[in-house]
Each structure stands twice: as structure tokens, then as C-alpha cells.
Motif scaffolding. Structure first.
Motif, PDB file in Angstrom:
ATOM      1  N   GLY A 283       0.798  -1.231   0.000  1.00 14.55           N
ATOM      2  CA  GLY A 283       0.000   0.000   0.000  1.00 14.55           C
ATOM      3  C   GLY A 283       0.823   1.269   0.000  1.00 14.55           C
ATOM      4  N   LYS A 284       2.110   1.156  -0.253  1.00 15.73           N
ATOM      5  CA  LYS A 284       2.981   2.343  -0.201  1.00 15.73           C
ATOM      6  C   LYS A 284       2.461   3.496  -1.070  1.00 15.73           C
ATOM      7  CE  LYS A 284       6.910   2.113  -2.336  1.00 15.73           C
ATOM      8  NZ  LYS A 284       8.276   1.854  -2.773  1.00 15.73           N
ATOM      9  N   SER A 305      -2.680  -4.511  -2.385  1.00 21.97           N
ATOM     10  CA  SER A 305      -2.487  -3.125  -1.962  1.00 21.97           C
ATOM     11  C   SER A 305      -3.830  -2.399  -1.933  1.00 21.97           C
ATOM     12  CB  SER A 305      -1.522  -2.419  -2.910  1.00 21.97           C
ATOM     13  OG  SER A 305      -0.437  -3.268  -3.209  1.00 21.97           O
ATOM     14  N   ARG A 339       8.700  -0.078   6.808  1.00 26.73           N
ATOM     15  CA  ARG A 339       7.283   0.151   6.502  1.00 26.73           C
ATOM     16  C   ARG A 339       6.395  -0.681   7.433  1.00 26.73           C
ATOM     17  NH1 ARG A 339       5.721  -0.688   0.495  1.00 26.73           N
ATOM     18  NH2 ARG A 339       7.571  -1.914   0.051  1.00 26.73           N
ATOM     19  N   SER A 364       2.284  -8.551  -3.258  1.00 30.11           N
ATOM     20  CA  SER A 364       1.045  -7.784  -3.375  1.00 30.11           C
ATOM     21  C   SER A 364       0.320  -7.999  -4.704  1.00 30.11           C
ATOM     22  CB  SER A 364       1.296  -6.301  -3.112  1.00 30.11           C
ATOM     23  OG  SER A 364       2.291  -5.816  -3.950  1.00 30.11           O
TER      24      SER A 364
HETATM   25  O1  MOO Z   1       3.236  -1.227  -1.450  1.00 30.13           O
HETATM   26 MO1  MOO Z   1       3.030  -2.166  -2.821  1.00 30.13          MO
HETATM   27  O2  MOO Z   1       1.466  -1.799  -2.253  1.00 30.13           O
HETATM   28  O3  MOO Z   1       3.841  -3.291  -1.703  1.00 30.13           O
HETATM   29  O4  MOO Z   1       2.754  -3.672  -3.434  1.00 30.13           O
END
Ligand code: MOO
Ligand SMILES: Nc1nc2c(c(=O)[nH]1)N[C@H]1C(S)=C(S)[C@@H](COP(=O)(O)OP(=O)(O)OC[C@H]3O[C@@H](n4cnc5c(N)ncnc54)[C@H](O)[C@@H]3O)O[C@H]1N2
Length: 404
Positions: A283-284, A305, A339, A364
Motif C-alpha cells: 500500500g505504499k 495493496s 514500513r 502484493s
Molecule cells: O506497497 Mo506495494 O502496495 O507493496 O505492493
């Protein structure tokens, strides 16, 4: 030529800071009055108070005879009947009995109920086989709640038990928050609508299907605006369709690729950035913008994500709290990176202990882990390493109308 976004353009903030911004910018959805029959899942806009005493009258909780104090073996004169909805109109004296059904008004003068099983009826006489104590099987007026009692607080999501309570307490209608109007917009040249023929390199646009279901379960009024291609002019046109929505969820096109054109398009259309990227995994590339009262919550396109971003940010944006519970790790975990990480996992009750087993692969791009998991384990940034048996926080996915 328009400058493309570079990785350095993304100011990454923590999940807790992103949640703070969401709290500060949650739109006010306004209120409306709806029939209590249509109010399931709606969020109350006002406190709801009892419109009457409950029970509204002194009543019997058993079928039998309404009496005064009496003795074992005593024979009482049967003088009438009180059934539910049909009261016995006169006073009752010592030595008398009134046949009564469950829910009927206990007649004046009576203070206890002789259960049917503890009496013998012959002609118009009732013999006491077991003397009831004072107040036996009497439901006092207002013993559940009195008129004026706060029944449901403002901001509660109305569940079936609340609805029964409101109906019993004389609320044919309730004031609820207006359903948020949410638009979904999937972006990417590779995406095709369901039922299309797909070429090599293309995939079906799937995320909006689950997200729409989730949003509906979470009380939103959802419009799927379909797929927009990675084309500036097409995106500009799509952005013209966003009037009237409280929240818009663009899916995909959130990262730093040359085809990720959404953020610049929103900026060019006058939206201000609230956050650009979040230190979370997955979700970065979640992002948030606003213009007037409209909020844009961009979710990354990878299915996991979208899924995690929706649970962590979208629910709170709609005003639904995310509740974490403490569970015990069934497997060891390595030290986490910088993270905050959400692991799709299965929680099961093993001898009374809620054990959490993360899905063995967490990339993800995968769809299966979320389809078979029932929780998200929250691993703090730089947390761990963790041993088997260590406690950890979990976001429960099932049993509260969630998705996937
Ligand atoms: O942050 Mo991404 O959403 O790891 O795949
Ligand atoms: N050089 C970098 N590349 C990537 C980074 C990065 O930091 N630097 N971040 C990665 C991360 S993390 C994620 S998450 C993804 C997010 O990318 P986008 O939000 O831009 O999403 P897309 O590139 O459009 O798609 C990613 C993936 O998901 C599929 N997808 C997209 N939409 C849908 C949909 N509606 N239904 C089903 N699947 C969808 C798409 O085909 C891609 O496979 O970026 C990484 N890259």
C-alpha cells in the motif's frame, strides 16, 4: 513536455499520520430521515431516546394466574382473564385469581403470577400447588428502560438489535447520516472490462468489483466509473465526471511509472495533495487529495495493496473504526523493515488461544492470500524479530461485513 513524477516527489508519511489526516478531512455527509425498516447498517446522526417506558405496563412473564399473596393448597376464585392485548378491567382482591397469558397486563391488585404448571383449575376454582413469592413472574413497568433513556448514541452503526430497540421504543423513522457517494475509477492500459476478449498482456479489471462490494457493505452509495486508459486527455475527461461524489477512489496508476498519470491529472484539475505515499506494506503508493469537500483516496493497483489500503484507510474515511485484537503468532517472523506491514493471515482458536498464521507468501500481486485469510496482522515498522507465541495486533476481516 509535462514532467513525470519521480520517486523523490513522493513524501512518505507514517500510517498513523495518514490516519490523522483522514480524521481531519473526513467529509461531513449530512443527515436524512429514513424508515427504521431501511436503516440497517446506517450510522445514526443523533442520539436516539426511548419514546416510552419498556415494558410500557406491569405485565406477566408466564402463562398462569395473576394473584395476591396466597398459600399452598389454597383455592382461589377465578374471576376473569387477561390476555396479551386484552386487559382485565377490574381490581383483584385476596382469594381471587385472573387467568393471564405471557405479555398481558397484570391486573390492579395483583403482585405475582401463579404459573399454570403450579396450579390446578377445576370449574371456576384454582388450587395453589406452589405459592408464588411477591413479584414472581411480574415484569415491572419500565424495568428494561424508562421513557427518555438514551438507547443508541449518535455515530453508532445500526445493527439488528438496535433496530428492534428503536421499533419497540416507538421510532418509526430514524435520523441517519447520508450514505457517502463514492466513485470508483480503475486506471491502466492493461485493464479490460469483464466479458471482454483479452489480448496477451491484458488482465480483467477485478479490484473495483470487490471494492464496490466492500463499500456497499460499509454503507456507501457506490458508482463504478469504469476503466480509464493511461492517456492524459482521457483522464482529463474522466475527471469531469466527478462532481457530486463525496469520495473518489482511483485504483492503480499510483506509483512512479511513466504511465502513472493520475496524480498529475488531479493536481492539474485543482486538487491539493494531503499525502503522497505511506510507509506501509503493501500500500505504499496510497495517496490522498482534496478539492473543496471532495476527497480523493488513491489506492495502488496491486490487488493486495487495494485490499489493505481499503481496510486501513477507506473504512476510517467513511467513519468506521478499525478494531484491533491481540492474537498470538503461530509462526516466527523476521525483523520488519521501515514500513508498517499488514500480513494477510488466518486466525484460529487453538485450545482457547487465538493463533495467527500468516499466509506463506505475501507478494502484493497475489489475490489468493486475501481470499483465504480472515485477518491482517499489523507489524510495526522495524518491529521484531518475533518468536512463536509472541503477541501481535490483528485487524479482524470477517464478521463485520468486510470484503474479499
Ligand atoms: O506497497 Mo506495494 O502496495 O507493496 O505492493
Ligand atoms: N520503480 C518502482 N516501481 C514500483 C514501485 C516503486 O516504488 N518504484 N511501487 C510498487 C508498488 S509498492 C506498488 S503497490 C505498485 C503500485 O502501482 P500502481 O498503483 O501504479 O498500479 P499499477 O501500476 O497501475 O498496477 C499495479 C499492478 O496491479 C494491477 N492492477 C491495476 N489495476 C487493477 C485492477 N483494477 N484490477 C486488477 N489488477 C489491477 C496491474 O496490472 C499491475 O500488475 O507499483 C510498484 N511499482
Amino acid at each position: 513536455m509535462r514532467r513525470r513524477l519521480q520517486a523523490t516527489d513522493f513524501k512518505m508519511i507514517s500510517v498513523s499520520d495518514a490516519l490523522l489526516l483522514i480524521d481531519q478531512h473526513r467529509p461531513d455527509f449530512g443527515a436524512e430521515t429514513v424508515s427504521v425498516n431501511d436503516a440497517f447498517g446506517r450510522v445514526t446522526a443523533k442520539d436516539i431516546f426511548a419514546g416510552l417506558d419498556m415494558p410500557p405496563f406491569k405485565s406477566s412473564s408466564m402463562d398462569g394466574y395473576a394473584v395476591q399473596a396466597c398459600k399452598l393448597g389454597e383455592t382461589l376464585r377465578l374471576i376473569g382473564e387477561a390476555s396479551a392485548g386484552i386487559p382485565f378491567g377490574s381490581d383483584v382482591e385476596a382469594g381471587e385469581a385472573v387467568k393471564i397469558s405471557t405479555g398481558a397486563i397484570a391486573p390492579n391488585g395483583t403482585d405475582r403470577i401463579l404459573r399454570k404448571e403450579q396450579a390446578v383449575l377445576k370449574d371456576s376454582w384454582v388450587t395453589v400447588r406452589r405459592a408464588p413469592r411477591a413479584d414472581a413472574f411480574i415484569r415491572p413497568r419500565a424495568s428494561d428502560f424508562p421513557k427518555g433513556k438514551l438507547l443508541v448514541s449518535k455515530g453508532e452503526r445500526l445493527n439488528p438489535a438496535h433496530l428492534t430497540l428503536c421499533a419497540a421504543a416507538n421510532h418509526a423513522t430514524v435520523d441517519v447520516k447520508r450514505k457517502p457517494k463514492v466513485a470508483l475509477m480503475s486506471s491502466g492500459n492493461e485493464l479490460r472490462a469483464l466479458g471482454s476478449d483479452i489480448l496477451h498482456g491484458e488482465i480483467f479489471s477485478a479490484n473495483a468489483v470487490g471494492l464496490k462490494a466492500a463499500l456497499e457493505a460499509w454503507g456507501a452509495d457506490v458508482t463504478d466509473l469504469g476503466i480509464v486508459r493511461d492517456d492524459e486527455a482521457e483522464i482529463r475527461e474522466k475527471l469531469k465526471q466527478l462532481q457530486g461524489f463525496d469520495i473518489v477512489i482511483p485504483i492503480g496508476g499510483a506509483s512512479v511509472g511513466d504511465h502513472d498519470l493520475l496524480r498529475p491529472a488531479f493536481r492539474a484539475a485543482g486538487y491539493d495533495s494531503l499525502f503522497e505515499s505511506v510507509a506501509m506494506k503493501p500500500g505504499k503508493p496510497c495517496w490522498m487529495m482534496r478539492k473543496a469537500s471532495q476527497i480523493i483516496l488513491g489506492l495502488p493497483g496491486n490487488p493486495a495493496s487495494t485490499f489493505v489500503g481499503a481496510h486501513v484507510f477507506l473504512r476510517p474515511l467513511l467513519g468506521l473504526p478499525n478494531v484491533f485484537t491481540t492474537v498470538v503468532l503461530a509462526e516466527a517472523l523476521d525483523e520488519n523493515g521501515p514500513r508498517e506491514t499488514y500480513l494477510r493471515a488466518t486466525i484460529s482458536n487453538r485450545d482457547g488461544v487465538m493463533m495467527a498464521a500468516p499466509y506463506p507468501v505475501q507478494d502484493s500481486y497475489r489475490l489468493l492470500p486475501q481470499a483465504t485469510s480472515n485477518s491482517l496482522l499489523r507489524i510495526p515498522a522495524m518491529g521484531g524479530p518475533y518468536k512463536v507465541g509472541q503477541k501481535i495486533q490483528a485487524l479482524n476481516l470477517h464478521g463485520r461485513g468486510c470484503f474479499w
